[in-house]
Design a protein around this motif. Structure first.
Motif, PDB file in Angstrom:
ATOM      1  N   PHE A  74       1.196   0.472 -10.059  1.00  0.00           N
ATOM      2  CA  PHE A  74       1.591   1.193  -8.852  1.00  0.00           C
ATOM      3  C   PHE A  74       0.791   0.784  -7.616  1.00  0.00           C
ATOM      4  CE2 PHE A  74       2.261   4.241 -12.455  1.00  0.00           C
ATOM      5  CZ  PHE A  74       3.641   4.133 -12.475  1.00  0.00           C
ATOM      6  N   VAL A  75      -0.494   0.517  -7.788  1.00  0.00           N
ATOM      7  CA  VAL A  75      -1.357   0.272  -6.623  1.00  0.00           C
ATOM      8  C   VAL A  75      -2.028  -1.094  -6.709  1.00  0.00           C
ATOM      9  CG1 VAL A  75      -1.788   2.691  -6.112  1.00  0.00           C
ATOM     10  CG2 VAL A  75      -3.221   1.536  -7.800  1.00  0.00           C
ATOM     11  N   ASN A  76      -1.407  -2.055  -7.380  1.00  0.00           N
ATOM     12  CA  ASN A  76      -1.979  -3.388  -7.496  1.00  0.00           C
ATOM     13  C   ASN A  76      -2.117  -4.018  -6.105  1.00  0.00           C
ATOM     14  OD1 ASN A  76      -2.523  -6.138  -7.942  1.00  0.00           O
ATOM     15  ND2 ASN A  76      -1.358  -6.170  -9.849  1.00  0.00           N
ATOM     16  N   PRO A  77      -3.348  -4.256  -5.616  1.00  0.00           N
ATOM     17  CA  PRO A  77      -3.533  -4.791  -4.265  1.00  0.00           C
ATOM     18  C   PRO A  77      -2.972  -6.190  -4.091  1.00  0.00           C
ATOM     19  CG  PRO A  77      -5.615  -4.750  -5.461  1.00  0.00           C
ATOM     20  CD  PRO A  77      -4.638  -3.998  -6.298  1.00  0.00           C
ATOM     21  N   LEU A 100      10.473   2.101 -10.310  1.00  0.00           N
ATOM     22  CA  LEU A 100       9.277   2.857  -9.927  1.00  0.00           C
ATOM     23  C   LEU A 100       7.966   2.086  -9.911  1.00  0.00           C
ATOM     24  CD1 LEU A 100       8.387   5.761  -9.155  1.00  0.00           C
ATOM     25  CD2 LEU A 100       7.957   6.141 -11.604  1.00  0.00           C
ATOM     26  N   PRO A 101       7.735   1.086 -10.798  1.00  0.00           N
ATOM     27  CA  PRO A 101       6.393   0.496 -10.884  1.00  0.00           C
ATOM     28  C   PRO A 101       5.803   0.050  -9.555  1.00  0.00           C
ATOM     29  CG  PRO A 101       7.670  -0.225 -12.747  1.00  0.00           C
ATOM     30  CD  PRO A 101       8.607   0.552 -11.864  1.00  0.00           C
ATOM     31  N   LEU A 102       6.592  -0.538  -8.670  1.00  0.00           N
ATOM     32  CA  LEU A 102       6.068  -1.008  -7.395  1.00  0.00           C
ATOM     33  C   LEU A 102       6.489  -0.132  -6.215  1.00  0.00           C
ATOM     34  CD1 LEU A 102       6.389  -4.859  -7.900  1.00  0.00           C
ATOM     35  CD2 LEU A 102       4.273  -3.532  -7.664  1.00  0.00           C
ATOM     36  N   ALA A 103       7.071   1.026  -6.511  1.00  0.00           N
ATOM     37  CA  ALA A 103       7.500   1.917  -5.433  1.00  0.00           C
ATOM     38  C   ALA A 103       6.339   2.380  -4.553  1.00  0.00           C
ATOM     39  CB  ALA A 103       8.255   3.112  -5.998  1.00  0.00           C
ATOM     40  N   PRO A 104       5.175   2.769  -5.105  1.00  0.00           N
ATOM     41  CA  PRO A 104       4.066   3.169  -4.228  1.00  0.00           C
ATOM     42  C   PRO A 104       3.600   2.034  -3.315  1.00  0.00           C
ATOM     43  CG  PRO A 104       3.711   4.016  -6.430  1.00  0.00           C
ATOM     44  CD  PRO A 104       4.855   3.056  -6.522  1.00  0.00           C
ATOM     45  N   ALA A 105       3.510   0.813  -3.852  1.00  0.00           N
ATOM     46  CA  ALA A 105       3.112  -0.330  -3.026  1.00  0.00           C
ATOM     47  C   ALA A 105       4.157  -0.603  -1.955  1.00  0.00           C
ATOM     48  CB  ALA A 105       2.901  -1.562  -3.893  1.00  0.00           C
ATOM     49  N   ALA A 106       5.435  -0.497  -2.318  1.00  0.00           N
ATOM     50  CA  ALA A 106       6.508  -0.704  -1.348  1.00  0.00           C
ATOM     51  C   ALA A 106       6.461   0.346  -0.251  1.00  0.00           C
ATOM     52  CB  ALA A 106       7.861  -0.659  -2.058  1.00  0.00           C
ATOM     53  N   LEU A 107       6.216   1.586  -0.644  1.00  0.00           N
ATOM     54  CA  LEU A 107       6.133   2.673   0.331  1.00  0.00           C
ATOM     55  C   LEU A 107       4.982   2.454   1.304  1.00  0.00           C
ATOM     56  CD1 LEU A 107       7.238   5.448   1.199  1.00  0.00           C
ATOM     57  CD2 LEU A 107       5.702   6.485  -0.484  1.00  0.00           C
ATOM     58  N   ALA A 108       3.822   2.054   0.769  1.00  0.00           N
ATOM     59  CA  ALA A 108       2.664   1.810   1.631  1.00  0.00           C
ATOM     60  C   ALA A 108       2.928   0.656   2.592  1.00  0.00           C
ATOM     61  CB  ALA A 108       1.436   1.517   0.765  1.00  0.00           C
ATOM     62  N   ALA A 109       3.535  -0.426   2.080  1.00  0.00           N
ATOM     63  CA  ALA A 109       3.823  -1.575   2.937  1.00  0.00           C
ATOM     64  C   ALA A 109       4.846  -1.224   4.009  1.00  0.00           C
ATOM     65  CB  ALA A 109       4.320  -2.742   2.082  1.00  0.00           C
ATOM     66  N   ALA A 110       5.880  -0.493   3.628  1.00  0.00           N
ATOM     67  CA  ALA A 110       6.914  -0.117   4.587  1.00  0.00           C
ATOM     68  C   ALA A 110       6.357   0.754   5.702  1.00  0.00           C
ATOM     69  CB  ALA A 110       8.053   0.613   3.866  1.00  0.00           C
ATOM     70  N   ARG A 111       5.505   1.693   5.343  1.00  0.00           N
ATOM     71  CA  ARG A 111       4.914   2.548   6.376  1.00  0.00           C
ATOM     72  C   ARG A 111       4.021   1.742   7.312  1.00  0.00           C
ATOM     73  NH1 ARG A 111       8.665   4.957   5.112  1.00  0.00           N
ATOM     74  NH2 ARG A 111       8.784   6.992   4.066  1.00  0.00           N
ATOM     75  N   PRO A 140      -3.216  -0.654 -25.945  1.00  0.00           N
ATOM     76  CA  PRO A 140      -4.392  -0.119 -25.243  1.00  0.00           C
ATOM     77  C   PRO A 140      -4.196  -0.027 -23.729  1.00  0.00           C
ATOM     78  CG  PRO A 140      -5.048  -1.706 -26.916  1.00  0.00           C
ATOM     79  CD  PRO A 140      -3.562  -1.780 -26.819  1.00  0.00           C
ATOM     80  N   LEU A 141      -3.546  -1.057 -23.144  1.00  0.00           N
ATOM     81  CA  LEU A 141      -3.354  -1.059 -21.688  1.00  0.00           C
ATOM     82  C   LEU A 141      -2.406   0.051 -21.241  1.00  0.00           C
ATOM     83  CD1 LEU A 141      -4.114  -2.626 -19.094  1.00  0.00           C
ATOM     84  CD2 LEU A 141      -2.085  -4.045 -19.468  1.00  0.00           C
ATOM     85  N   ASP A 142      -1.522   0.480 -22.149  1.00  0.00           N
ATOM     86  CA  ASP A 142      -0.535   1.493 -21.781  1.00  0.00           C
ATOM     87  C   ASP A 142      -1.168   2.848 -21.451  1.00  0.00           C
ATOM     88  OD1 ASP A 142       1.621  -0.206 -22.028  1.00  0.00           O
ATOM     89  OD2 ASP A 142       1.850   0.182 -24.163  1.00  0.00           O
ATOM     90  N   PHE A 143      -2.362   3.114 -21.990  1.00  0.00           N
ATOM     91  CA  PHE A 143      -3.024   4.380 -21.683  1.00  0.00           C
ATOM     92  C   PHE A 143      -3.349   4.479 -20.188  1.00  0.00           C
ATOM     93  CE2 PHE A 143      -3.582   4.207 -26.233  1.00  0.00           C
ATOM     94  CZ  PHE A 143      -3.512   5.532 -26.615  1.00  0.00           C
ATOM     95  N   LEU A 144      -3.446   3.307 -19.536  1.00  0.00           N
ATOM     96  CA  LEU A 144      -3.752   3.302 -18.108  1.00  0.00           C
ATOM     97  C   LEU A 144      -2.502   3.087 -17.269  1.00  0.00           C
ATOM     98  CD1 LEU A 144      -5.806   3.286 -15.763  1.00  0.00           C
ATOM     99  CD2 LEU A 144      -6.059   0.820 -16.148  1.00  0.00           C
ATOM    100  N   VAL A 145      -1.708   2.064 -17.617  1.00  0.00           N
ATOM    101  CA  VAL A 145      -0.608   1.667 -16.736  1.00  0.00           C
ATOM    102  C   VAL A 145       0.749   2.219 -17.166  1.00  0.00           C
ATOM    103  CG1 VAL A 145      -1.800  -0.413 -15.982  1.00  0.00           C
ATOM    104  CG2 VAL A 145      -0.322  -0.513 -17.985  1.00  0.00           C
ATOM    105  N   ARG A 146       0.871   2.672 -18.426  1.00  0.00           N
ATOM    106  CA  ARG A 146       2.147   3.246 -18.870  1.00  0.00           C
ATOM    107  C   ARG A 146       1.900   4.609 -19.498  1.00  0.00           C
ATOM    108  NH1 ARG A 146       3.890  -2.239 -21.061  1.00  0.00           N
ATOM    109  NH2 ARG A 146       5.320  -3.082 -19.521  1.00  0.00           N
ATOM    110  N   ASN A 147       1.092   5.385 -18.858  1.00  0.00           N
ATOM    111  CA  ASN A 147       0.796   6.726 -19.331  1.00  0.00           C
ATOM    112  C   ASN A 147       1.895   7.671 -18.840  1.00  0.00           C
ATOM    113  OD1 ASN A 147      -0.338   9.515 -19.170  1.00  0.00           O
ATOM    114  ND2 ASN A 147      -2.108   8.512 -20.092  1.00  0.00           N
ATOM    115  N   PRO A 148       2.615   8.355 -19.739  1.00  0.00           N
ATOM    116  CA  PRO A 148       3.752   9.181 -19.318  1.00  0.00           C
ATOM    117  C   PRO A 148       3.401  10.218 -18.258  1.00  0.00           C
ATOM    118  CG  PRO A 148       3.746   8.919 -21.689  1.00  0.00           C
ATOM    119  CD  PRO A 148       2.458   8.332 -21.202  1.00  0.00           C
ATOM    120  N   LYS A 149       2.248  10.870 -18.385  1.00  0.00           N
ATOM    121  CA  LYS A 149       1.867  11.890 -17.407  1.00  0.00           C
ATOM    122  C   LYS A 149       1.607  11.266 -16.040  1.00  0.00           C
ATOM    123  CE  LYS A 149      -0.069  15.216 -20.703  1.00  0.00           C
ATOM    124  NZ  LYS A 149      -1.286  15.965 -21.124  1.00  0.00           N
TER     125      LYS A 149
END
Length: 409
Positions: A74-77, A100-111, A140-149
């Motif tokens: 979501f926030v990969n610089p 959704l995965p890049l939606a936060p980055a897209a939103l930040a860039a668009a703003r 193991p990586l899913d606990f960080l990047v694919r965590n349902p919550k």
């Protein structure tokens, strides 16, 4: 308008990305796609559907590590920096992000760019992630990047901030309305086929023999219901019903399905696993097929989207057997283009197959589906809604900006 489109995987190829880019280009707009670059393809490339701008490989890292660093978190610089670079270079007027995965980055860039942002929600991403965890297939990586919550939290914060959201079925639109998205900011653009990909002639029903041939095209993952099909085929064989299944595709559970076929003693005379095939080669198999299968589990992730294969089958004049996931069930029943069975129920699957053994029934269902494709469920209709949604969003944004900052006399 100049459109900055974002796709979180390597390109080419994705059928929806290509259709969206082509349609926007044909409407007179300039489309620039930012994509992942695990394959270390050229940084920039002009394709018939638009200009592709890929992430720059980091040569100082091993290739596998570089691929991990390109992960569309979501926030990969790294993604944000590339979006800003391309957005400024082309003087983007709107950002269009897929899923959704890049939606936060897209939103930040668009703003930051001062332009509106549109989310093309082809998948119910939180539900899809929950399916991974329910199946016990997380790494193991899913606990960080694919965590349902975490994914659900990001969606709840991101969706209301979008200027517009494109969904593939009405059921998906109803879901995001509950998350705070106004109905006037939602447009349905489905996974229908390009008219150029609708065959001039349907499959020839007269090719049929005493063996009913069925085809599945798609990912080989547990929620896609392949086990149900294989167990149901074994039941049909034991009843003396002659059937054959072509299974086209690959995925993380391919080995499991081979084991299921072996357990049911389904040899190559009954089931053929083709593996991954070029899209056109896969479609060519339809011409020796009687029925198309959409056996997906009726879980939330499948019940708020619609698979391309449903419309592909119908465009070839194939009757369809689908589970009772709401979008597919609604379409098939409304059109009369096939049969519906209870999700994860091999016995009911066998019943649905037997309901289509009669050639006249299959012919009627196939004809109904093909008529619906040419009249309603085709990309020409959806492309019009897509273009209108983006153009309206940009006009509305420009109008709001001019009202907020009136021009001085």
């Amino acid at each position: 308008m100049r459109i900055l489109k974002i796709w979180d995987a390597d390109y080419p190829w994705d059928v929806r990305v290509e259709k969206v880019m082509r349609s926007l280009g044909e409407a007179g707009h300039e489309v620039h796609l930012v994509a992942r670059n695990n394959k270390h393809s050229p940084i920039e490339e002009t394709l018939p559907e638009g200009r592709v701008h890929r992430l720059r490989p980091w040569g100082f890292l091993p290739r596998k590590v570089d691929g991990l660093a390109q992960f569309p978190a979501f926030v990969n610089p790294r993604w944000y920096a590339r979006l800003m670079e391309v957005g400024r270079k082309i003087d983007a007027e709107v950002v269009l992000v897929r899923d959704l995965p890049l939606a936060p980055a897209a939103l930040a860039a668009a703003r930051r760019l001062g332009v509106p942002v549109v989310l093309d929600m082809a998948e119910n991403y939180p539900a899809m992630i929950r399916d991974i965890w329910l199946g016990g297939r997380q790494g193991p990586l899913d606990f960080l990047v694919r965590n349902p919550k975490l994914v659900s939290m990001v969606e709840k914060r991101t969706l209301p901030a979008m200027d517009h959201v494109i969904v593939v079925v009405a059921e998906s639109g109803a879901r995001i309305e509950k998350l705070g998205v106004s109905p006037d900011r939602i447009t349905v653009v489905s996974n229908t086929p390009l008219e150029s990909r609708i065959p001039e002639h349907p499959v020839d029903v007269e090719h049929s023999t005493d063996t009913l041939r069925m085809v599945y095209l798609g990912l080989l993952e547990k929620p896609r219901g392949i086990e149900t099909v294989l167990d149901g085929v074994a039941l049909l064989r034991d009843r003396g019903v002659k059937v054959f299944v072509d299974i086209i595709g690959g995925g993380m559970d391919e080995k499991l399905f081979h084991e299921t076929a072996e357990r049911n003693a389904l040899g190559p005379d009954i089931v053929h696993f083709h593996g991954m095939l070029p899209y056109d080669d896969a479609l060519a198999i339809f011409h020796r097929t009687d029925v198309g299968l959409v056996p997906h589990f009726a879980v939330e992730s499948c019940s708020t989207t619609i698979p391309n294969k449903l419309f592909d089958y119908m465009s070839y004049g194939l009757p369809v057997i689908t589970t009772d996931m709401p979008p597919a069930e609604r379409i098939v029943n409304d059109i009369g283009s096939g049969a519906v069975f209870r999700s994860e129920d091999p016995v009911d699957f066998a019943r649905a197959v037997e309901s289509l053994v009669d050639l006249s029934v299959r012919s009627r269902c196939g004809s109904s589906g093909r008529r619906a494709i040419t009249a309603t469920y085709n990309w020409t209709q959806d492309a019009g809604r897509l273009v209108d949604a983006l153009e309206t969003t940009v006009r509305t944004h420009c109008g709001s900006a001019s009202r907020s900052h009136p021009t001085l006399p």
